[in-house]
Design a protein around this motif. Structure first.
Motif, PDB file in Angstrom:
ATOM      1  N   TRP A  90      37.321  33.126  42.867  1.00  0.00           N
ATOM      2  CA  TRP A  90      36.132  33.934  43.497  1.00  0.00           C
ATOM      3  C   TRP A  90      35.011  34.032  42.117  1.00  0.00           C
ATOM      4  O   TRP A  90      35.439  34.647  41.053  1.00  0.00           O
ATOM      5  CB  TRP A  90      36.580  35.117  43.625  1.00  0.00           C
ATOM      6  CG  TRP A  90      35.345  36.130  44.367  1.00  0.00           C
ATOM      7  CD1 TRP A  90      34.276  35.604  45.018  1.00  0.00           C
ATOM      8  CD2 TRP A  90      35.473  37.607  44.401  1.00  0.00           C
ATOM      9  NE1 TRP A  90      33.602  36.622  45.222  1.00  0.00           N
ATOM     10  CE2 TRP A  90      34.243  38.132  44.985  1.00  0.00           C
ATOM     11  CE3 TRP A  90      36.480  38.268  43.997  1.00  0.00           C
ATOM     12  CZ2 TRP A  90      33.782  39.178  45.286  1.00  0.00           C
ATOM     13  CZ3 TRP A  90      36.114  39.890  44.167  1.00  0.00           C
ATOM     14  CH2 TRP A  90      34.771  40.115  44.825  1.00  0.00           C
ATOM     15  N   ASP A  91      34.141  32.971  42.038  1.00  0.00           N
ATOM     16  CA  ASP A  91      33.422  32.773  40.786  1.00  0.00           C
ATOM     17  C   ASP A  91      32.321  33.891  40.455  1.00  0.00           C
ATOM     18  O   ASP A  91      31.338  33.569  39.515  1.00  0.00           O
ATOM     19  CB  ASP A  91      32.597  31.459  40.945  1.00  0.00           C
ATOM     20  CG  ASP A  91      31.779  31.329  42.086  1.00  0.00           C
ATOM     21  OD1 ASP A  91      31.598  32.276  42.874  1.00  0.00           O
ATOM     22  OD2 ASP A  91      31.301  30.030  42.435  1.00  0.00           O
TER      23      ASP A  91
ATOM     24  N   ILE B  62      40.018  41.908  44.544  1.00  0.00           N
ATOM     25  CA  ILE B  62      41.055  41.438  43.545  1.00  0.00           C
ATOM     26  C   ILE B  62      40.780  40.299  42.785  1.00  0.00           C
ATOM     27  O   ILE B  62      40.135  39.335  43.603  1.00  0.00           O
ATOM     28  CB  ILE B  62      42.438  41.154  44.323  1.00  0.00           C
ATOM     29  CG1 ILE B  62      43.110  42.378  44.923  1.00  0.00           C
ATOM     30  CG2 ILE B  62      43.340  40.558  43.584  1.00  0.00           C
ATOM     31  CD1 ILE B  62      44.405  41.965  46.044  1.00  0.00           C
ATOM     32  N   GLY B  63      40.935  40.280  41.549  1.00  0.00           N
ATOM     33  CA  GLY B  63      40.451  39.219  40.664  1.00  0.00           C
ATOM     34  C   GLY B  63      41.709  38.492  40.277  1.00  0.00           C
ATOM     35  O   GLY B  63      42.446  39.008  39.339  1.00  0.00           O
TER      36      GLY B  63
ATOM     37  N   GLU C 285      34.116  43.156  35.997  1.00  0.00           N
ATOM     38  CA  GLU C 285      32.614  42.952  36.443  1.00  0.00           C
ATOM     39  C   GLU C 285      32.539  42.382  37.757  1.00  0.00           C
ATOM     40  O   GLU C 285      33.002  41.151  37.725  1.00  0.00           O
ATOM     41  CB  GLU C 285      31.812  42.764  35.351  1.00  0.00           C
ATOM     42  CG  GLU C 285      31.552  43.569  34.233  1.00  0.00           C
ATOM     43  CD  GLU C 285      30.568  42.819  33.028  1.00  0.00           C
ATOM     44  OE1 GLU C 285      29.488  43.499  33.098  1.00  0.00           O
ATOM     45  OE2 GLU C 285      30.672  42.034  32.519  1.00  0.00           O
ATOM     46  N   VAL C 286      31.813  42.767  38.600  1.00  0.00           N
ATOM     47  CA  VAL C 286      31.437  42.006  39.741  1.00  0.00           C
ATOM     48  C   VAL C 286      29.891  42.321  40.003  1.00  0.00           C
ATOM     49  O   VAL C 286      29.339  43.131  40.742  1.00  0.00           O
ATOM     50  CB  VAL C 286      32.148  42.520  41.230  1.00  0.00           C
ATOM     51  CG1 VAL C 286      31.842  41.437  42.233  1.00  0.00           C
ATOM     52  CG2 VAL C 286      33.639  42.485  40.986  1.00  0.00           C
TER      53      VAL C 286
ATOM     54  N   LEU D 141      46.328  36.532  35.198  1.00  0.00           N
ATOM     55  CA  LEU D 141      46.249  38.006  35.025  1.00  0.00           C
ATOM     56  C   LEU D 141      45.641  38.211  36.597  1.00  0.00           C
ATOM     57  O   LEU D 141      44.568  38.078  36.965  1.00  0.00           O
ATOM     58  CB  LEU D 141      45.483  38.519  34.137  1.00  0.00           C
ATOM     59  CG  LEU D 141      45.199  39.937  34.161  1.00  0.00           C
ATOM     60  CD1 LEU D 141      46.653  40.602  33.889  1.00  0.00           C
ATOM     61  CD2 LEU D 141      44.267  40.523  33.166  1.00  0.00           C
ATOM     62  N   SER D 142      46.440  39.026  37.474  1.00  0.00           N
ATOM     63  CA  SER D 142      45.989  39.573  38.656  1.00  0.00           C
ATOM     64  C   SER D 142      45.381  40.938  38.443  1.00  0.00           C
ATOM     65  O   SER D 142      46.334  41.948  38.253  1.00  0.00           O
ATOM     66  CB  SER D 142      46.893  39.352  39.825  1.00  0.00           C
ATOM     67  OG  SER D 142      46.592  39.908  41.067  1.00  0.00           O
ATOM     68  N   TYR D 143      44.179  41.264  38.585  1.00  0.00           N
ATOM     69  CA  TYR D 143      43.447  42.703  38.606  1.00  0.00           C
ATOM     70  C   TYR D 143      43.085  43.316  39.993  1.00  0.00           C
ATOM     71  O   TYR D 143      42.078  42.335  40.668  1.00  0.00           O
ATOM     72  CB  TYR D 143      42.481  42.617  37.562  1.00  0.00           C
ATOM     73  CG  TYR D 143      41.868  43.919  37.147  1.00  0.00           C
ATOM     74  CD1 TYR D 143      42.122  44.621  36.132  1.00  0.00           C
ATOM     75  CD2 TYR D 143      40.818  44.314  37.968  1.00  0.00           C
ATOM     76  CE1 TYR D 143      41.487  45.744  35.719  1.00  0.00           C
ATOM     77  CE2 TYR D 143      40.177  45.575  37.795  1.00  0.00           C
ATOM     78  CZ  TYR D 143      40.551  46.204  36.774  1.00  0.00           C
ATOM     79  OH  TYR D 143      39.905  47.447  36.491  1.00  0.00           O
TER      80      TYR D 143
END
Length: 321
Positions: free
Chosen positions: A241-242, A308-309, A257-258, A297-299
């Protein structure tokens, strides 16, 4: 006898006329439904094929949010008319109105069409309705506001009878379809691009993100010190997910941040014995793993567990060690 023949001829003529009318009616169109669905779990190459408009007020292009699905359904009728529904909805069918993450963005339109082989050309919408409904999490995100036809970006439902602007969501369009009922792609059949509230295309955003990542990689290769600069921090990206990123500062703080959704979350981090541990604002934590030299790393966002990033870095040791 002659009268009988004339009567018989007349009846045959009438039958032939009705037959021709019936045939021409059946040849005018087909009864067929075509569909396509897209969600964030799909391969980027597939998502990149989505057209710049999705028959709604704004556009999300391939940047479909996590946990959201885009469904497009085109129904053709034998009388030469069509009905089209395009909707962004929750991938989780258990989400209902009242839930913070509930989402219902849709446009329904009708018009006429023609078909030749695998190409279906629909007219611009002759009538249409639009809906923008969402829970607190959705309505607080600036990116979704353009889907509203109210000046203040509030939720609601609108008909082209009272808000003609809704018609602009569905321009004349050429669909490529398959025999088994799938839509493979669509493109504008005229200069109209749809999306009356369109924002700058995400293609530009993606290009800028790619360029920025390339610049960062180049800077890291050329001068590792540039990556660890206290002001710039160290940035981890997600290959899935860029539009999401995490920035780590040398003072032990981080920022998730998104930008497209105006989301920013801050917390702290520590790195011990090869493990990066981040502590979120709500006190919960997440730990990294190493896979073939790649730090992962899953955030999970504090704002919504639907966001989820999954971050990865190959040059993590230049900053954390």
């Amino acid at each position: 006898m002659k009268k009988g023949k004339k009567l018989l001829g007349l009846l045959l003529g009438v039958i032939m006329i009705f037959g021709l009318v019936a045939c021409s009616g059946s040849a005018k169109g087909v009864n067929k439904t075509y569909t396509v669905s897209y969600d964030n779990s799909m391969d980027t190459a597939v998502l990149d094929t989505i057209a710049d408009y999705q028959f709604v007020a704004a556009e999300l292009d391939s940047l479909i949010p996590y946990g959201v699905v885009l469904d497009v359904t085109l129904v053709l009728k034998k009388d030469g008319t069509y009905s089209l529904e395009s909707k962004f909805a929750n991938l989780d069918s258990n989400a209902v109105a009242g839930d913070p993450e509930f989402l219902d963005i849709n446009v329904k339109a009708t018009g006429t069409y023609t078909m030749e082989e695998d190409k279906v050309t629909i007219s611009a919408a002759e009538s249409a309705t639009a809906t923008y409904q969402g829970g607190a999490y959705i309505t607080e995100q600036g990116r979704f506001l353009p889907f509203s036809f109210n000046e203040d970006g509030s939720v609601g439902e609108w008909s082209s009878d009272s808000v003609p602007e809704v018609l602009a969501c569905v321009p004349a369009t050429i669909f490529t379809v398959t025999d088994d009922g799938a839509i493979t792609i669509w493109e504008a059949g005229s200069e109209a691009k749809g999306n009356p509230h369109a924002t700058p295309t995400n293609a530009a955003t993606k290009d800028a993100t790619t360029d920025a990542a390339a610049t960062t990689d180049a800077a890291t290769t050329t001068d590792a010190a540039a990556t660890t600069d206290a002001a710039a921090g160290f940035v981890m990206k997600s290959p899935e997910w860029d539009v999401v990123n995490m920035t780590f500062q040398a003072d032990g703080t981080f920022k998730f941040e998104v930008p497209d959704y105006s989301i920013t979350e801050e917390g702290t981090w520590i790195y011990t014995d090869g493990v990066l541990t981040v502590t979120k604002s709500d006190g919960s934590t997440a730990e990294s793993t190493i896979d073939n030299g790649i730090m992962k790393l899953s955030y999970v966002s504090v704002t919504s567990d639907q966001m989820i990033g999954n971050f990865e870095s190959t040059d993590w040791n230049t900053f954390f060690e």
